[in-house]
Scaffold this motif. Structure first.
Motif, short mmCIF file in Angstrom:
data_model
loop_
_atom_site.label_atom_id
_atom_site.label_comp_id
_atom_site.label_asym_id
_atom_site.label_seq_id
_atom_site.Cartn_x
_atom_site.Cartn_y
_atom_site.Cartn_z
N GLU A 320 28.99 65.10 -37.54
CA GLU A 320 29.84 63.89 -38.09
C GLU A 320 29.00 63.09 -39.11
OE1 GLU A 320 33.66 64.19 -35.14
OE2 GLU A 320 32.06 62.44 -34.98
N TYR A 321 27.71 62.69 -38.47
CA TYR A 321 26.98 61.94 -39.02
C TYR A 321 26.45 62.34 -40.59
CZ TYR A 321 22.82 58.86 -40.28
OH TYR A 321 21.76 58.21 -40.90
N GLY A 323 28.16 64.49 -42.40
CA GLY A 323 29.52 64.98 -42.90
C GLY A 323 29.73 66.37 -43.16
N THR A 328 35.59 65.01 -41.49
CA THR A 328 34.77 63.87 -41.99
C THR A 328 35.12 64.21 -43.72
OG1 THR A 328 32.82 65.50 -42.42
CG2 THR A 328 33.04 63.96 -40.65
N ARG A 332 36.35 60.51 -48.53
CA ARG A 332 35.02 60.33 -49.09
C ARG A 332 34.92 59.42 -50.14
NH1 ARG A 332 31.62 65.57 -48.15
NH2 ARG A 332 32.02 65.73 -45.75
N ALA A 362 34.46 57.21 -45.93
CA ALA A 362 34.10 58.02 -44.79
C ALA A 362 32.62 58.01 -44.24
CB ALA A 362 34.31 59.68 -45.20
N GLU A 363 31.95 58.00 -45.64
CA GLU A 363 30.51 57.78 -44.99
C GLU A 363 29.85 56.77 -44.54
OE1 GLU A 363 26.12 57.74 -47.60
OE2 GLU A 363 27.99 57.71 -48.75
N TRP A 366 31.61 57.05 -40.57
CA TRP A 366 30.88 58.16 -39.79
C TRP A 366 29.48 57.77 -39.72
CZ3 TRP A 366 34.21 60.56 -36.71
CH2 TRP A 366 35.33 60.91 -37.30
#
Length: 465
Positions: A320-321, A323, A328, A332, A362-363, A366
């Motif tokens: 998830e980190y 993406g 995820t 975005r 999202a970035e 997450w």
């Protein structure tokens, strides 16, 4: 020797333990239907103080075949009741009655360091008391059977350390305490729905549920961290909780249980591993197995089910980190509002208690919540519930005319498949049986495991006369 280049500067006496024991047992029966087994053992251990060096632990088991004692309805084939009680003791490791010291080289005559754990001259042996009761009944000439078991085990006087003030000259001291309870039920149902001279069908169901509880530890130390992994969670035993509970970083919440969101739209996170993500122990396990035989052919299969249990997935947090997971993709370009269109199962508020309305992309979301250096265990924890096709076996037994020519008693061959497929998984991203390890600090923790493997093989069995 003083004239050597590398004189010996330390001495390790090892860990001498002297345990002497006396053991006795007796078996009694009545009408070949009631049986009583009694045992008794006494140990004398050198690692305990003189006042508690001797400890006795007995056991007793009673069983009665009811169908041999009384007249039961004709559909009963067999009925048996059983009950047992046992007490088991164990002594601590050596050198807990005296303060230890270690030698090291240096200076003129070397250095002497006193151990930082104080001894306890009042130590007691650890004790485990258990009871078990069961019922075994069969009906219809053995074509239907039920085996039911209830058990409970309590372990007391366990050995652990309690922290001392810095000014005491020691870090901790040994003590006894605790009461860890393990109780549960097991059930096995055997059936033979069809039985003819050439065809037979057996169908079995099994079920087991075990609950491990921490009844008490110690007034001085009601919580003990028994292990941890460096990324996500601590493994804690704490009074009033289940054994196997894992604690990690969680979302910060107010007194109403609402998630508090920061000014950047990302939830605030607890500064320490204070959130209980749950236990790695499943709520219950079960399965079905069935076998068919027709003439010389056999076919059998096994399906297993695990209900509940938690797994902290470091893999999930990392993906998830980066993406790299489907969840995820949303947001975005921005527009994510925690508690509304992302993680709607949570109710989120700002610091002033008003509903969260701050968008985030999202970035940012997450890479904050799933940062590999400090992932939020609450969000990295998944449900381990799964059902799998455990085994399939197709076999054939050679005719007797064939084995007689080879002067063999029996020859059989079988195609065996194991771990064939998942019928259901609550979380599709991992196999709950492939974890990082089985030590205390790795149960319920998954970190980049290898893929699940499916196995096929041929089994050839030859019995000689």
């Amino acid at each position: 020797l003083s004239n050597t280049n590398n004189p010996v500067t330390s001495y390790d006496p090892g860990s001498p333990v002297n345990i002497q024991s006396a053991y006795a047992f007796g078996t009694f029966s009545w009408k070949n239907a009631v049986f009583l087994d009694i045992t008794g053992r006494n140990d004398w251990s050198s690692t305990l103080p003189a006042s508690s060096r001797s400890y006795f632990y007995p056991s007793a088991g009673l069983s009665a075949i009811i169908s041999d004692l009384v007249s039961l309805p004709s559909f009963f084939s067999f009925a048996k009741l059983r009950a047992s009680w046992a007490k088991v003791g164990s002594s601590p490791a050596p050198f807990m009655l005296d303060r230890t010291a270690s030698f090291s080289s240096g200076g003129t005559n070397g250095f002497l360091a006193v151990g930082d754990i104080l001894p306890n001259t009042q130590l007691k042996p650890e004790q485990t008391k258990s009871i078990e009761t069961g019922l075994d009944v069969r009906f219809l000439n053995g074509r239907l059977g039920l085996d039911l078991t209830y058990f409970k085990t309590n372990t007391i006087n366990q050995l652990f350390t309690v922290a001392l003030p810095v000014g005491s000259g020691a870090s901790s001291f040994f003590t006894n305490g605790g009461n860890i309870q393990n109780k549960g039920i097991e059930l096995l149902l055997n059936t033979t729905p069809v039985h003819t001279p050439q065809f037979k069908w057996d169908f079995d169901i099994n079920f087991a549920s075990v609950k491990n509880s921490v009844i008490s530890i110690s007034d001085e130390r009601p919580k003990v961290v028994i292990g941890n992994n460096s990324f996500v969670a601590d493994y804690v035993i704490q009074q009033g909780l289940d054994f196997g509970d894992m604690f990690g970083r969680g979302l910060m919440k107010d007194d109403q249980g609402r998630v508090i969101v920061g000014s950047n739209g990302v939830p605030l996170v607890t500064p320490s591993n204070s959130f209980n993500v749950g236990s790695f122990t499943p709520d219950w396990k079960g399965g079905i197995s069935s076998s068919f035989s027709y003439k010389n052919f056999t076919l059998s299969f096994v399906i297993d089910h695990n209900q509940g249990g938690k797994v902290v997935s470091f893999t999930k947090a990392n993906l998830e980190y980066e993406g790299a997971t489907a969840n995820t993709l949303q947001g975005r370009e921005g527009g994510l509002i925690f508690g509304e269109n992302i993680f709607p199962e949570y109710k989120a508020v700002l610091a002033d208690g008003t509903p969260n309305n701050i968008p985030v992309n999202a970035e940012t979301l997450w890479q904050t919540l799933s940062n590999p250096s400090l992932p939020v265990a609450e969000l990295a924890t998944v449900d381990a519930t799964n059902t799998r096709f455990r085994e399939l076996v197709l076999g054939y037994t050679m005719p007797k005319t064939f084995t007689d020519r080879l002067k063999l008693a029996k020859v059989s061959v079988a195609l065996v498949g194991r771990n064939l497929a998942f019928i259901y998984k609550k979380y599709r991203g991992l196999d709950p049986e492939i974890l990082t390890g089985t030590s205390t600090a790795l149960e319920g923790f998954s970190s980049f495991p290898p893929p699940t493997t499916r196995q096929w093989g041929i089994n050839l069995r030859i019995d000689f006369k």
